[in-house]
Scaffold this motif. Sequence first.
Motif, PDB file in Angstrom:
ATOM      1  N   LYS A  29       0.810  -1.216   0.000  1.00  0.00           N
ATOM      2  CA  LYS A  29       0.000   0.000   0.000  1.00  0.00           C
ATOM      3  C   LYS A  29       0.845   1.269   0.000  1.00  0.00           C
ATOM      4  O   LYS A  29       0.514   2.230  -0.679  1.00  0.00           O
ATOM      5  N   ASN A  30       1.916   1.275   0.761  1.00  0.00           N
ATOM      6  CA  ASN A  30       2.698   2.504   0.916  1.00  0.00           C
ATOM      7  C   ASN A  30       3.838   2.649  -0.098  1.00  0.00           C
ATOM      8  O   ASN A  30       4.552   3.639  -0.072  1.00  0.00           O
ATOM      9  N   LYS A  31       4.011   1.687  -1.013  1.00  0.00           N
ATOM     10  CA  LYS A  31       5.113   1.757  -1.971  1.00  0.00           C
ATOM     11  C   LYS A  31       4.711   1.570  -3.427  1.00  0.00           C
ATOM     12  O   LYS A  31       5.441   1.978  -4.324  1.00  0.00           O
ATOM     13  N   SER A  32       3.599   0.955  -3.685  1.00  0.00           N
ATOM     14  CA  SER A  32       3.219   0.598  -5.047  1.00  0.00           C
ATOM     15  C   SER A  32       2.895   1.826  -5.893  1.00  0.00           C
ATOM     16  O   SER A  32       2.198   2.740  -5.450  1.00  0.00           O
ATOM     17  N   THR A  33       3.392   1.814  -7.125  1.00  0.00           N
ATOM     18  CA  THR A  33       3.050   2.870  -8.088  1.00  0.00           C
ATOM     19  C   THR A  33       1.813   2.481  -8.892  1.00  0.00           C
ATOM     20  O   THR A  33       1.313   3.283  -9.683  1.00  0.00           O
ATOM     21  N   VAL A  34       1.321   1.263  -8.687  1.00  0.00           N
ATOM     22  CA  VAL A  34       0.164   0.762  -9.442  1.00  0.00           C
ATOM     23  C   VAL A  34      -0.963   0.290  -8.516  1.00  0.00           C
ATOM     24  O   VAL A  34      -1.826  -0.482  -8.927  1.00  0.00           O
ATOM     25  N   ALA A  35      -0.963   0.775  -7.296  1.00  0.00           N
ATOM     26  CA  ALA A  35      -1.939   0.318  -6.296  1.00  0.00           C
ATOM     27  C   ALA A  35      -3.378   0.522  -6.754  1.00  0.00           C
ATOM     28  O   ALA A  35      -4.204  -0.398  -6.669  1.00  0.00           O
ATOM     29  N   LYS A  36      -3.686   1.701  -7.243  1.00  0.00           N
ATOM     30  CA  LYS A  36      -5.060   1.985  -7.670  1.00  0.00           C
ATOM     31  C   LYS A  36      -5.447   1.102  -8.847  1.00  0.00           C
ATOM     32  O   LYS A  36      -6.551   0.555  -8.887  1.00  0.00           O
ATOM     33  N   ASP A  37      -4.539   0.943  -9.800  1.00  0.00           N
ATOM     34  CA  ASP A  37      -4.816   0.094 -10.969  1.00  0.00           C
ATOM     35  C   ASP A  37      -5.084  -1.345 -10.550  1.00  0.00           C
ATOM     36  O   ASP A  37      -6.016  -1.978 -11.048  1.00  0.00           O
ATOM     37  N   ILE A  38      -4.251  -1.871  -9.652  1.00  0.00           N
ATOM     38  CA  ILE A  38      -4.438  -3.252  -9.188  1.00  0.00           C
ATOM     39  C   ILE A  38      -5.774  -3.391  -8.469  1.00  0.00           C
ATOM     40  O   ILE A  38      -6.529  -4.329  -8.732  1.00  0.00           O
ATOM     41  N   ALA A  39      -6.076  -2.462  -7.578  1.00  0.00           N
ATOM     42  CA  ALA A  39      -7.341  -2.530  -6.839  1.00  0.00           C
ATOM     43  C   ALA A  39      -8.532  -2.480  -7.792  1.00  0.00           C
ATOM     44  O   ALA A  39      -9.514  -3.217  -7.612  1.00  0.00           O
ATOM     45  N   ASP A  40      -8.447  -1.638  -8.819  1.00  0.00           N
ATOM     46  CA  ASP A  40      -9.537  -1.543  -9.799  1.00  0.00           C
ATOM     47  C   ASP A  40      -9.651  -2.822 -10.628  1.00  0.00           C
ATOM     48  O   ASP A  40     -10.745  -3.348 -10.820  1.00  0.00           O
TER      49      ASP A  40
END
Length: 137
Positions: free
Chosen positions: A71-82
Amino acid sequence: MKNYISIIIALIFTGTILAQEKPVKIVFDVTSSNIDVHQSTVRHVKAMSEAYPDSEFEVVMYGGSIDMVLKNKSTVAKDIADLAKNEHITFLICGGTMKRHKIEPSQIINGVSPVPDGILEIVQKQQEGWGYIKEDK
């Protein structure tokens, strides 16, 4: 003769289109710590899931790719969650990698699930006939 050739070309073209519409199953292997690889993986999964909406896609991350799911490092967190909201797309992180890096499940992006062993997960998918893509640069 011209009509015969036209019919053959039309049948080949139609067969090619129909073959591409058949659902596929693909497992993506991600081990890189490179954020460009993380971003291209998400891009590939998104594009393929849109092109083949009835197909199954699984992204297995282990080793150096751990930051991809934090959560605190990913540059693609929102994309993965979506993308993980799509019932045909699964994101998995290796439990061994989590243990080695002392990562708790609460640190992982929503929509990513742990598996006991990332490599074993990939091997099992391949034994089941899934296609394999190694995401790397």
